[in-house]
Enzyme design. Structure first.
Site, PDB file in Angstrom:
ATOM      1  N   ASN A  11       0.715  -1.367   0.062  1.00  0.00           N
ATOM      2  CA  ASN A  11       0.084  -0.410  -0.008  1.00  0.00           C
ATOM      3  C   ASN A  11       0.652   1.238   0.083  1.00  0.00           C
ATOM      4  O   ASN A  11       1.866   1.162   0.499  1.00  0.00           O
ATOM      5  CB  ASN A  11      -0.871   0.055   1.372  1.00  0.00           C
ATOM      6  CG  ASN A  11      -1.897  -1.141   1.279  1.00  0.00           C
ATOM      7  OD1 ASN A  11      -2.367  -1.587   0.332  1.00  0.00           O
ATOM      8  ND2 ASN A  11      -2.385  -1.371   2.626  1.00  0.00           N
ATOM      9  N   GLY A  39       1.528  -1.245   3.812  1.00  0.00           N
ATOM     10  CA  GLY A  39       0.749  -2.499   3.335  1.00  0.00           C
ATOM     11  C   GLY A  39       1.572  -3.581   4.193  1.00  0.00           C
ATOM     12  O   GLY A  39       2.655  -3.628   4.270  1.00  0.00           O
ATOM     13  N   ALA A  42       4.056  -5.743   2.347  1.00  0.00           N
ATOM     14  CA  ALA A  42       5.384  -4.911   2.071  1.00  0.00           C
ATOM     15  C   ALA A  42       6.096  -4.656   3.394  1.00  0.00           C
ATOM     16  O   ALA A  42       7.393  -4.741   3.440  1.00  0.00           O
ATOM     17  CB  ALA A  42       4.864  -3.653   1.237  1.00  0.00           C
ATOM     18  N   THR A 213      -0.018 -10.540  20.443  1.00  0.00           N
ATOM     19  CA  THR A 213       0.818  -9.299  20.744  1.00  0.00           C
ATOM     20  C   THR A 213      -0.028  -8.365  21.503  1.00  0.00           C
ATOM     21  O   THR A 213      -1.187  -8.395  21.520  1.00  0.00           O
ATOM     22  CB  THR A 213       1.143  -8.633  19.333  1.00  0.00           C
ATOM     23  OG1 THR A 213      -0.108  -8.423  18.508  1.00  0.00           O
ATOM     24  CG2 THR A 213       2.031  -9.440  18.682  1.00  0.00           C
ATOM     25  N   GLY A 215       0.844  -4.884  22.334  1.00  0.00           N
ATOM     26  CA  GLY A 215       1.394  -3.606  22.346  1.00  0.00           C
ATOM     27  C   GLY A 215       2.654  -3.071  23.200  1.00  0.00           C
ATOM     28  O   GLY A 215       3.372  -4.259  23.308  1.00  0.00           O
ATOM     29  N   ASP A 239       4.706   6.919  16.615  1.00  0.00           N
ATOM     30  CA  ASP A 239       3.969   6.020  15.694  1.00  0.00           C
ATOM     31  C   ASP A 239       3.750   4.596  15.794  1.00  0.00           C
ATOM     32  O   ASP A 239       4.908   4.016  15.566  1.00  0.00           O
ATOM     33  CB  ASP A 239       4.085   6.717  14.394  1.00  0.00           C
ATOM     34  CG  ASP A 239       3.321   6.374  13.310  1.00  0.00           C
ATOM     35  OD1 ASP A 239       2.140   5.757  13.537  1.00  0.00           O
ATOM     36  OD2 ASP A 239       3.405   6.405  12.059  1.00  0.00           O
ATOM     37  N   THR A 241       1.931   2.513  13.968  1.00  0.00           N
ATOM     38  CA  THR A 241       1.969   1.936  12.673  1.00  0.00           C
ATOM     39  C   THR A 241       2.949   0.989  12.320  1.00  0.00           C
ATOM     40  O   THR A 241       4.065   1.567  12.376  1.00  0.00           O
ATOM     41  CB  THR A 241       1.597   2.844  11.743  1.00  0.00           C
ATOM     42  OG1 THR A 241       0.825   4.097  11.931  1.00  0.00           O
ATOM     43  CG2 THR A 241       0.875   2.115  10.413  1.00  0.00           C
ATOM     44  N   GLY A 244       3.243  -4.158  14.642  1.00  0.00           N
ATOM     45  CA  GLY A 244       2.703  -5.661  14.627  1.00  0.00           C
ATOM     46  C   GLY A 244       3.527  -6.143  13.210  1.00  0.00           C
ATOM     47  O   GLY A 244       3.740  -7.427  13.334  1.00  0.00           O
ATOM     48  N   ASP A 245       3.765  -5.474  12.181  1.00  0.00           N
ATOM     49  CA  ASP A 245       4.477  -6.020  11.102  1.00  0.00           C
ATOM     50  C   ASP A 245       5.739  -6.224  11.381  1.00  0.00           C
ATOM     51  O   ASP A 245       6.389  -7.344  11.042  1.00  0.00           O
ATOM     52  CB  ASP A 245       4.411  -5.084   9.831  1.00  0.00           C
ATOM     53  CG  ASP A 245       2.918  -4.806   9.199  1.00  0.00           C
ATOM     54  OD1 ASP A 245       1.936  -5.581   9.714  1.00  0.00           O
ATOM     55  OD2 ASP A 245       2.364  -3.884   8.929  1.00  0.00           O
TER      56      ASP A 245
HETATM   57  O1  RIB Z   1       0.099  -2.718   9.464  1.00  0.00           O
HETATM   58  C1  RIB Z   1       0.021  -1.442   9.122  1.00  0.00           C
HETATM   59  C2  RIB Z   1      -0.285  -1.240   7.758  1.00  0.00           C
HETATM   60  O2  RIB Z   1      -1.795  -1.605   7.673  1.00  0.00           O
HETATM   61  C3  RIB Z   1       0.021   0.106   7.069  1.00  0.00           C
HETATM   62  O3  RIB Z   1       1.239   0.233   6.447  1.00  0.00           O
HETATM   63  C4  RIB Z   1      -1.270   0.110   6.041  1.00  0.00           C
HETATM   64  O4  RIB Z   1      -0.942   0.038   4.922  1.00  0.00           O
HETATM   65  C5  RIB Z   1      -2.279  -0.801   6.313  1.00  0.00           C
HETATM   66  O5  RIB Z   1      -2.062  -2.060   5.291  1.00  0.00           O
END
Ligand code: RIB
Length: 297
Positions: A11, A39, A42, A213, A215, A239, A241, A244-245
């Site tokens: 994304n 994403g 990615a 998870t 946090g 941040d 965001t 988790g990835d």
């Molecule tokens: O896990 C975070 C991601 O979730 C963001 O980068 C966004 O693109 C959504 O897919």
């Protein structure tokens, strides 16, 4: 070098920073806007590559400017894009993200990610066959998630299913995962349970081992018996965001060291990831993670 294959979404993240979240119907002046690469697929690929893994991604972008930029970003990170399709007359996936109050709100429009097919996953069989670990999330069509789980099992490869965004799926698929990596809310949805139910009870009901998870509190993991807690690493969050990835990527990369060690390193990598802006902005390089762990020891 650990070999990781990620099957998942790509994304462009459209990020607005604000002092608080807007209420329904309200217009609010934000503080800053930025476009950054994201994403879940990615992000996990980039995080694994920075941690030193050899990484291939199976996914799709559109034939728009975002698609070109996203490809360039992944290439710069050393991720193999042999199995990333460019879909004609289709926009790339986008995520509209508001970062406020120490948290985020995300709305994803899948675009090309909705065109990742089971046939594309099957076509990547030789790459998946060379993996030490396979990562898949739920931002691509569920039939392609299922195809990844089934192919992984046929090839005898550990598949980590990160069930995000969570949806209810047939229980027999979940048994194909080596690990499920939800947060508490996602685990409840996955199992069709009450989201208020105690997560330790839910972990024991899950049809596959769970790494959950929590946090800033870290993570809980269970292969059999009682769930075990790994404490989080205290940091100043900017941040969250992509935390988790980063966790999932590190789990895959360090799995050969055994689950307790992999979970510990995944918590540390996720902690570092929240200290900078953007999903991929704070993902640590291997040396940074090693130094952080040495300081924490
Ligand atoms: O896990 C975070 C991601 O979730 C963001 O980068 C966004 O693109 C959504 O897919």
């Amino acid at each position: 070098m650990t070999r990781v294959v990620v099957v998942g979404s790509i994304n462009m993240d459209l990020v607005t920073l604000a002092s608080r979240f807007a209420a329904p119907g309200e217009t609010l002046l934000g503080e800053r806007f930025l476009t950054v690469h994201g994403g879940k697929g990615a992000n996990q690929a980039v995080a694994a590559a920075r941690l030193g893994a050899q990484v291939a991604l199976v996914g799709a972008v559109g034939d728009d400017a975002f698609g070109t930029q996203l490809r360039e970003g992944l290439t710069r990170e050393g991720v193999s894009l042999e199995h990333v399709a460019t879909i004609p007359d289709c926009g790339s996936g986008t995520a509209s993200i508001t970062v406020a109050e120490g948290d985020n709100h995300i709305i994803v429009v899948p675009g090309a990610n909705a065109r990742v097919t089971p046939a594309q996953v099957e076509a990547a069989q030789s790459v998946l066959a060379s993996a030490d670990a396979i990562l898949v999330q739920m931002e691509i069509p569920l039939e392609s998630v299922e195809a990844t789980l089934r192919l992984g099992q046929r090839l005898g490869k550990p598949v980590i299913l990160n069930p995000a965004p969570a949806r209810r799926v047939p229980t027999d698929w979940l048994t194909l995962a080596r690990y499920l990596t939800p947060n508490q809310h996602e685990l409840a949805i996955l199992l069709g349970a009450d989201t208020q139910e105690d997560f330790r009870t839910l972990m024991q009901r899950a049809p596959a081992p769970v790494v959950l998870t929590r946090g800033a509190e870290g993570a809980w993991y269970r292969e059999s018996g009682e769930p075990i807690h790994q404490a989080g690493f205290p940091v100043q969050a900017v941040d969250t965001t992509g935390a988790g990835d980063t966790f999932n990527a590190a789990l895959a990369v360090f799995l050969p060291e055994g689950l307790p060690q992999a979970v510990r390193k995944a918590c540390a990598a996720a902690a570092l990831s929240v200290t900078r802006l953007g999903a991929q902005g704070g993902m640590p390089a291997r040396a940074e993670l090693d130094a952080f762990l040495a300081r924490a020891a």
